[in-house]
Write a protein that holds these residues in place. Sequence first.
Motif, PDB file in Angstrom:
ATOM      1  N   ILE A 107       0.838  -1.200   0.000  1.00 15.70           N
ATOM      2  CA  ILE A 107       0.000   0.000   0.000  1.00 15.70           C
ATOM      3  C   ILE A 107       0.871   1.249   0.000  1.00 15.70           C
ATOM      4  N   ARG A 108       0.472   2.200  -0.818  1.00 18.00           N
ATOM      5  CA  ARG A 108       1.122   3.514  -0.807  1.00 18.00           C
ATOM      6  C   ARG A 108       0.038   4.549  -0.569  1.00 18.00           C
ATOM      7  N   ALA A 109       0.293   5.416   0.408  1.00 19.91           N
ATOM      8  CA  ALA A 109      -0.675   6.443   0.780  1.00 19.91           C
ATOM      9  C   ALA A 109       0.028   7.785   0.902  1.00 19.91           C
ATOM     10  N   GLY A 110      -0.751   8.852   0.701  1.00 17.95           N
ATOM     11  CA  GLY A 110      -0.231  10.204   0.853  1.00 17.95           C
ATOM     12  C   GLY A 110      -0.808  10.859   2.103  1.00 17.95           C
ATOM     13  N   ARG A 111      -0.213  11.968   2.452  1.00 17.82           N
ATOM     14  CA  ARG A 111      -0.594  12.673   3.681  1.00 17.82           C
ATOM     15  C   ARG A 111      -2.055  13.056   3.704  1.00 17.82           C
ATOM     16  N   GLY A 112      -2.610  13.397   2.598  1.00 16.79           N
ATOM     17  CA  GLY A 112      -4.052  13.683   2.552  1.00 16.79           C
ATOM     18  C   GLY A 112      -4.452  14.989   3.193  1.00 16.79           C
TER      19      GLY A 112
END
Length: 132
Positions: A125-130
């Motif tokens: 999984i790759r996620a950004g700060r949002g």
Amino acid sequence: LPGECADAVCLDAIFFAEDRIAALREVKRILRPAGRYAFTGPETDTPTRPGHVRDWTPLLDAAGLELESKEEVPRFAEQLSRVYALWLEHLDEIRAEIGETAAERLEDEAQTVAPTLETRRSIFIRAGRGRP
């Protein structure tokens, strides 16, 4: 760590956290605004333990992280099954090297987790700060 100090975080043990949303919020806290978080975590359609996760996406959302990509890790069950088989095959050597208590924990994990591997997927999984 100070807030917004990291461009990227790769923490591959998040699934061990008792409060995963709190742990993910901490990842978000230390990420810079354009920062990224990468990890692997198991997902299962048939959870049998309280810590099992059906889908990491709602947990990321709850922590304010935005999912960027999810990919299944190829041959996860096959590879981990082989590791568990090797542990059991070499248990006496392991016991001599690391002691009875640690060897018993490895043996227990091999015997309890290996049979469930076909119902679990390892997901990268790759996620950004949002959102702030």
